[in-house]
Write an enzyme that holds these catalytic residues in place. Structure first.
Site, PDB file in Angstrom:
ATOM      1  N   ASP A 128       0.859  -1.181   0.000  1.00 31.41           N
ATOM      2  CA  ASP A 128       0.000   0.000   0.000  1.00 31.41           C
ATOM      3  C   ASP A 128       0.893   1.229   0.000  1.00 31.41           C
ATOM      4  O   ASP A 128       2.052   1.168   0.443  1.00 31.41           O
ATOM      5  CB  ASP A 128      -0.911   0.013   1.233  1.00 31.41           C
ATOM      6  CG  ASP A 128      -2.126   0.910   1.059  1.00 31.41           C
ATOM      7  OD1 ASP A 128      -3.201   0.378   0.748  1.00 31.41           O
ATOM      8  OD2 ASP A 128      -1.987   2.133   1.230  1.00 31.41           O
TER       9      ASP A 128
ATOM     10  N   ASP B 199       3.761   2.212  -4.133  1.00 32.81           N
ATOM     11  CA  ASP B 199       2.842   3.021  -4.934  1.00 32.81           C
ATOM     12  C   ASP B 199       2.754   2.368  -6.310  1.00 32.81           C
ATOM     13  O   ASP B 199       3.756   2.279  -7.033  1.00 32.81           O
ATOM     14  CB  ASP B 199       3.382   4.444  -5.047  1.00 32.81           C
ATOM     15  CG  ASP B 199       2.451   5.382  -5.805  1.00 32.81           C
ATOM     16  OD1 ASP B 199       1.483   4.893  -6.424  1.00 32.81           O
ATOM     17  OD2 ASP B 199       2.704   6.600  -5.794  1.00 32.81           O
ATOM     18  N   VAL B 200       1.580   1.894  -6.707  1.00 33.06           N
ATOM     19  CA  VAL B 200       1.452   1.184  -7.970  1.00 33.06           C
ATOM     20  C   VAL B 200       1.641   2.107  -9.173  1.00 33.06           C
ATOM     21  O   VAL B 200       1.715   1.620 -10.316  1.00 33.06           O
ATOM     22  CB  VAL B 200       0.101   0.440  -8.075  1.00 33.06           C
ATOM     23  CG1 VAL B 200      -0.017  -0.622  -6.997  1.00 33.06           C
ATOM     24  CG2 VAL B 200      -1.075   1.412  -8.041  1.00 33.06           C
TER      25      VAL B 200
ATOM     26  N   TYR C 256     -12.627   7.561 -12.610  1.00 31.78           N
ATOM     27  CA  TYR C 256     -12.628   6.261 -11.925  1.00 31.78           C
ATOM     28  C   TYR C 256     -13.443   5.243 -12.714  1.00 31.78           C
ATOM     29  O   TYR C 256     -13.019   4.093 -12.902  1.00 31.78           O
ATOM     30  CB  TYR C 256     -13.200   6.462 -10.527  1.00 31.78           C
ATOM     31  CG  TYR C 256     -13.413   5.213  -9.707  1.00 31.78           C
ATOM     32  CD1 TYR C 256     -12.356   4.614  -9.032  1.00 31.78           C
ATOM     33  CD2 TYR C 256     -14.681   4.655  -9.571  1.00 31.78           C
ATOM     34  CE1 TYR C 256     -12.551   3.481  -8.247  1.00 31.78           C
ATOM     35  CE2 TYR C 256     -14.896   3.521  -8.807  1.00 31.78           C
ATOM     36  CZ  TYR C 256     -13.821   2.941  -8.144  1.00 31.78           C
ATOM     37  OH  TYR C 256     -14.027   1.819  -7.371  1.00 31.78           O
TER      38      TYR C 256
ATOM     39  N   LYS D  84     -12.142   1.766 -14.420  1.00 28.92           N
ATOM     40  CA  LYS D  84     -12.684   0.448 -14.076  1.00 28.92           C
ATOM     41  C   LYS D  84     -13.222  -0.268 -15.310  1.00 28.92           C
ATOM     42  O   LYS D  84     -13.098  -1.500 -15.427  1.00 28.92           O
ATOM     43  CB  LYS D  84     -13.773   0.586 -13.013  1.00 28.92           C
ATOM     44  CG  LYS D  84     -13.258   1.010 -11.639  1.00 28.92           C
ATOM     45  CD  LYS D  84     -12.290  -0.003 -11.041  1.00 28.92           C
ATOM     46  CE  LYS D  84     -11.997   0.310  -9.575  1.00 28.92           C
ATOM     47  NZ  LYS D  84     -11.036  -0.641  -8.976  1.00 28.92           N
TER      48      LYS D  84
ATOM     49  N   THR E  87     -16.666   0.540   3.524  1.00 27.42           N
ATOM     50  CA  THR E  87     -15.250   0.697   3.831  1.00 27.42           C
ATOM     51  C   THR E  87     -15.039   2.053   4.502  1.00 27.42           C
ATOM     52  O   THR E  87     -15.990   2.816   4.712  1.00 27.42           O
ATOM     53  CB  THR E  87     -14.393   0.625   2.556  1.00 27.42           C
ATOM     54  OG1 THR E  87     -14.693   1.759   1.730  1.00 27.42           O
ATOM     55  CG2 THR E  87     -14.657  -0.665   1.779  1.00 27.42           C
TER      56      THR E  87
END
Length: 267
Positions: free
Chosen positions: A40, A66-67, A159, A163, A194
């Site tokens: 993460d 960090d991706v 976003y 996706k 969440t």
């Protein structure tokens, strides 16, 4: 083999694992026997999450990653292979979602690019780094976490576009990876309780009637689906999108409320 043994001897790398869905996926895989590397951007929180798993006797390591950073992604994959000797499962949970501006034309190029970079290009980077190791394992699996935003309009332009792109990447990568013995699938959640919804309990309560099964999702609902697709129970499944949304996208509850009021509301 019981479900508690499905991942015995497997190594799994989970991104976005500090909290929420990612943390639940990491826990589920570890409880089923996997050695899990949790990554993460929030290094302190992901370490605390991994520590809680270790306190329960589960095999878990944490790594800040960090991706959006190719070097960091490659280092995370190398860490998993060095620490546990192999890599069998990759679960892409990391994502970023910027609230929309009131007017579409006021949106920021930087925010758009950042959402796509984390949410779509991140899984691409992770899969690229992991694929040779997943192929070498002989039982490799990639599971990415999508969203109903990629199927219908629920707002969040960048976003949602990311996706939707992730669903396409799942299919094309599945076609490429199948010959290498690696399966690639996507889980598409609806609303999940969440930390993003903290302090917004009234909104969550208002969503309940929209879900035919009468509730929003929990991280464990998504973790169960991800574990299934990553396991040998799904050995003949690749390139698929598994929608886990309580019926949200299958049933138009608003329409039924008008046309079939006798059915009553879900409570």
């Amino acid at each position: 083999m019981t479900h508690t043994e499905r991942f015995e001897g497997h190594t799994a790398l989970v991104t976005g694992a500090a909290r929420g869905i990612g943390a639940a996926v990491a826990r589920r895989l570890a409880e089923e026997g996997a050695r899990v590397v949790l990554t993460d951007r929030d290094g302190a929180v992901v370490e605390a999450t991994a520590a809680r798993l270790r306190e329960q006797g589960l095999a878990a390591r944490a790594l800040e990653c960090d991706v959006a950073d190719r070097t960091a992604v490659e280092a995370a994959v190398a860490h998993a292979v060095t620490a546990f000797g192999s890599l069998d499962v990759l679960v892409n949970c990391a994502a970023r979602c910027t609230p929309d501006t009131p007017l579409f034309e006021d949106g920021s190029d930087d925010e758009w690019a950042r959402d796509l970079d984390i949410t779509l290009s991140g899984p691409y980077r992770c899969a690229r780094a992991a694929l040779p190791h997943l192929a070498a394992s002989g039982r490799g699996a990639i599971v990415s976490i999508g969203s109903v935003n990629g199927l219908q309009d629920f707002g969040n332009h960048a976003y949602s576009a990311a996706k939707a792109g992730l669903a396409s990447l799942t299919r094309t990568l599945a076609g490429h990876a199948a010959a290498r013995g690696v399966r690639v699938n996507l889980v598409v959640p609806g609303t999940v309780r969440t930390s993003a919804w903290e302090g917004r309990e009234a909104e969550l309560a208002g969503m309940r009637p929209l879900y035919p099964l009468g509730r929003v999702g929990e991280p464990e609902d998504i973790a169960a689906a991800a574990a299934f697709l990553a396991s040998r129970d799904a050995a003949w499944i690749t390139g698929t999108t598994l929608v886990v949304d309580g019926g949200l996208t299958a049933v138009n509850t608003g329409f039924h409320a008008v046309v079939h009021p006798d059915r009553g509301a879900v409570s």
